[in-house]
Design a protein around this motif. Structure first.
Motif, PDB file in Angstrom:
ATOM      1  N   LYS A   2      15.716  12.743 -47.058  1.00  0.00           N
ATOM      2  CA  LYS A   2      16.755  13.285 -47.937  1.00  0.00           C
ATOM      3  C   LYS A   2      17.852  13.951 -47.121  1.00  0.00           C
ATOM      4  N   ILE A   3      17.477  14.629 -46.048  1.00  0.00           N
ATOM      5  CA  ILE A   3      18.466  15.292 -45.195  1.00  0.00           C
ATOM      6  C   ILE A   3      19.378  14.261 -44.549  1.00  0.00           C
ATOM      7  N   LEU A   4      18.798  13.164 -44.085  1.00  0.00           N
ATOM      8  CA  LEU A   4      19.579  12.101 -43.463  1.00  0.00           C
ATOM      9  C   LEU A   4      20.557  11.487 -44.464  1.00  0.00           C
ATOM     10  N   GLY A  10      27.713  13.157 -46.584  1.00  0.00           N
ATOM     11  CA  GLY A  10      28.727  14.140 -46.178  1.00  0.00           C
ATOM     12  C   GLY A  10      29.718  13.560 -45.192  1.00  0.00           C
ATOM     13  N   ILE A  11      29.207  12.835 -44.199  1.00  0.00           N
ATOM     14  CA  ILE A  11      30.089  12.194 -43.204  1.00  0.00           C
ATOM     15  C   ILE A  11      30.968  11.150 -43.879  1.00  0.00           C
ATOM     16  N   SER A  12      30.400  10.382 -44.773  1.00  0.00           N
ATOM     17  CA  SER A  12      31.180   9.358 -45.499  1.00  0.00           C
ATOM     18  C   SER A  12      32.294   9.988 -46.327  1.00  0.00           C
TER      19      SER A  12
END
Length: 176
Positions: A2-4, A10-12
């Motif tokens: 889930k963190i990944l 977020g990066i996207s």
């Protein structure tokens, strides 16, 4: 896991936001800085048009005291070229005088390192009276989408250099 997923999301979102912002940032930019110099216009013009004099006032040249500079053509004339190769701060490239008209000096800049590019720059020296003038340094830049995102930090960095250049030139000529 889930963190990944959250990290990738977020990066996207950040990348998408930057790409959307780049749509609204102009591809072309112009940077200018003007300083008043207490010297006659012709004296300032004749000094500035000499590419060899830049080592005495240009902050770009100050960034590497060991920069290697070579010249071709008659300095201070259309076609005169200055080639430089320096440290990472100075990079590598050349500038060629493409226009002189007694008030304006235009150069074409060919940057090789750290980034390849061709730009235009110039100096406009206008008389105020018989003993003073203004010197305006100008730089024209352009980047296509999405590299135009870099126009904002590039403009801010160059504005700082131009302020220093103007102060150096003023000090150099007025104390001559």
């Amino acid at each position: 896991m889930k963190i990944l997923k959250k990290l990738l999301l977020g990066i996207s979102i950040i990348i998408a936001g930057l790409l959307i912002a780049a749509i609204f940032i102009p591809n072309e930019y112009k940077i200018t800085h003007t300083v008043t110099i207490q010297k006659p216009q012709k004296e300032v013009y004749d000094y500035v048009k000499m590419l060899g004099n830049q080592k005495e006032w240009s902050t770009f040249m100050e960034a590497d005291p060991n920069v290697k500079i070579t010249y071709s053509g008659k300095d201070g004339a259309v076609g005169a070229t200055q080639y430089w190769k320096g440290n990472d701060d100075v990079g590598e490239g050349s500038q060629k005088i493409i226009r002189l008209d007694g008030e304006r000096i235009d150069v074409e800049l060919h940057f090789i390192k750290p980034f390849e590019g061709i730009n235009r720059a110039g100096s406009i020296i206008k008389p105020i009276n018989s003993s003073s003038c203004t010197h305006t340094e100008v730089f024209y830049g352009s980047e296509s989408y999405p590299k135009n995102l870099l126009n904002i930090p590039m403009k801010m960095m160059l504005e700082e250099y131009f302020i220093k250049n103007g102060n150096n030139l003023k000090k150099r000529l007025e104390n001559k």
